[in-house]
Design an enzyme around this catalytic site. Sequence first.
Site, mmCIF file in Angstrom:
data_model
loop_
_atom_site.group_PDB
_atom_site.id
_atom_site.type_symbol
_atom_site.label_atom_id
_atom_site.label_comp_id
_atom_site.label_asym_id
_atom_site.label_seq_id
_atom_site.Cartn_x
_atom_site.Cartn_y
_atom_site.Cartn_z
ATOM 1 N N TYR A 173 0.854 -1.306 0.074
ATOM 2 C CA TYR A 173 -0.129 0.041 -0.036
ATOM 3 C C TYR A 173 0.779 0.951 -0.077
ATOM 4 C CZ TYR A 173 -4.339 2.614 0.516
ATOM 5 O OH TYR A 173 -5.546 3.731 0.589
ATOM 6 N N LYS A 180 -3.542 8.214 2.562
ATOM 7 C CA LYS A 180 -4.810 7.940 3.878
ATOM 8 C C LYS A 180 -4.298 8.603 4.819
ATOM 9 C CE LYS A 180 -7.354 6.020 0.920
ATOM 10 N NZ LYS A 180 -8.647 6.976 0.110
ATOM 11 N N ALA A 213 -10.156 0.555 -8.530
ATOM 12 C CA ALA A 213 -9.142 0.641 -7.394
ATOM 13 C C ALA A 213 -8.552 -1.125 -7.440
ATOM 14 C CB ALA A 213 -9.259 1.503 -6.559
HETATM 15 O O1 0WE Z 1 -7.357 3.207 -2.338
HETATM 16 C C1 0WE Z 1 -7.021 1.992 -2.650
HETATM 17 C C2 0WE Z 1 -6.680 1.646 -4.092
HETATM 18 C C3 0WE Z 1 -5.895 2.953 -4.368
HETATM 19 C C4 0WE Z 1 -5.401 3.167 -6.049
HETATM 20 C C5 0WE Z 1 -5.536 1.845 -6.714
HETATM 21 C C6 0WE Z 1 -4.959 2.273 -7.710
HETATM 22 C C7 0WE Z 1 -4.037 1.198 -8.645
HETATM 23 C C8 0WE Z 1 -4.722 1.458 -9.860
HETATM 24 C C9 0WE Z 1 -4.217 4.427 -5.933
HETATM 25 N N1 0WE Z 1 -4.314 4.365 -6.747
HETATM 26 C C10 0WE Z 1 -3.756 3.492 -8.089
HETATM 27 N N2 0WE Z 1 -3.225 3.623 -8.802
HETATM 28 C C11 0WE Z 1 -2.939 2.745 -10.359
HETATM 29 O O2 0WE Z 1 -2.862 2.655 -10.715
HETATM 30 N N3 0WE Z 1 -7.322 0.955 -1.153
HETATM 31 C C12 0WE Z 1 -7.912 0.415 -0.914
HETATM 32 C C13 0WE Z 1 -7.816 -0.168 -2.225
HETATM 33 C C14 0WE Z 1 -6.105 -1.549 -1.902
HETATM 34 O O3 0WE Z 1 -5.467 -0.710 -3.147
HETATM 35 C C15 0WE Z 1 -4.143 -1.195 -2.575
HETATM 36 C C16 0WE Z 1 -4.202 -2.455 -1.288
HETATM 37 C C17 0WE Z 1 -5.337 -2.419 -1.142
HETATM 38 C C18 0WE Z 1 -6.570 -2.649 0.100
HETATM 39 C C19 0WE Z 1 -2.620 -1.360 -3.468
HETATM 40 C C20 0WE Z 1 -1.488 -2.261 -2.496
HETATM 41 C C21 0WE Z 1 -1.739 -3.046 -1.130
HETATM 42 C C22 0WE Z 1 -3.420 -3.266 -1.035
#
Ligand code: 0WE
Length: 273
Positions: A173, A180, A213
């Site tokens: 993350y 966050k 996401a």
């Molecule tokens: O806040 C999120 C995801 C936010 C996010 C996701 C992406 C994917 C595609 C932000 N930026 C991007 N950029 C991209 O190119 N989450 C809570 C979901 C999430 O994302 C993770 C998680 C979890 C849970 C990423 C790594 C590990 C766990």
Amino acid sequence: MTSPEGNTKVLEKRTQKKDGLLAGKRGIVFGVANDHSLAWHCAKMLYDEGAELAFTYQGENLERRIKPLAESVNSPFVDMCDLGNDEQIDKSFSKLAEKWETIDFVVHAVAFANREDLEGRFVDTSRDGFKLALDVSAYTLTAVTRRALPLMKNGGSIVTLTYYGAEKVVPNYNVMGVAKAALEASVQYLAADLGQDKVRVNAVSAGPVKTLAAKGISGFGEMLKLVEAKAPLRRNVQQDEVAKSVLYLLSDLASGVTGEVIHVDCGYSILGM
Ligand code: 0WE
């Protein structure tokens, strides 16, 4: 509706309760990317509970996805707005102010980090990657809150979505966890500022959910399995459960709640091990 393949079945109009929790209220929802988005699940529920909704979407290529969704909830306002751009935010809010004299709520469900920063070591995060993630995922809450405030003439409620990676280290993350953390701190500072304007600011910390996401994030499937095995409720959270807490925070039921982060994660975050 628009399936992941993009075929467009016409969406049926939803029906609104007469005396819902948000009857007569108006608000704007940021962060609908498609019909899997948490923001969209929130929007449907808010509409069903009597709210009138405005939407923005990030770029031209999202327009054909958002328009039919917005139509299905009889939205009178859909505008393209890149929240990374102050002029675009200003423009969207002045257009909104022409349509509505007041608004009652904002839903902020916006985040972005470069894909390369969501894998490998956090220590390798570049300055530009750090700036981008914090700008889009944290600063935008303050940016939209400041512009929403003059429209919240009868007070209001602002809700953003966050994740446990702000509090504890979640593998991969990385910079999003730092973003966050900044977002959750922003919720507290905004809540302190805006209490005098009868505007509440809160966050919902959702457990992991399969949305756009989450797509392509390595190990996401394993995360879902881990939560299912370990969480007190022994399952993953559903989109509608996140939406229900957002609804609560936007409604008068939460009239005494501000600066709070509510975990909607099947209890996962209470565990020490
Ligand atoms: O806040 C999120 C995801 C936010 C996010 C996701 C992406 C994917 C595609 C932000 N930026 C991007 N950029 C991209 O190119 N989450 C809570 C979901 C999430 O994302 C993770 C998680 C979890 C849970 C990423 C790594 C590990 C766990």
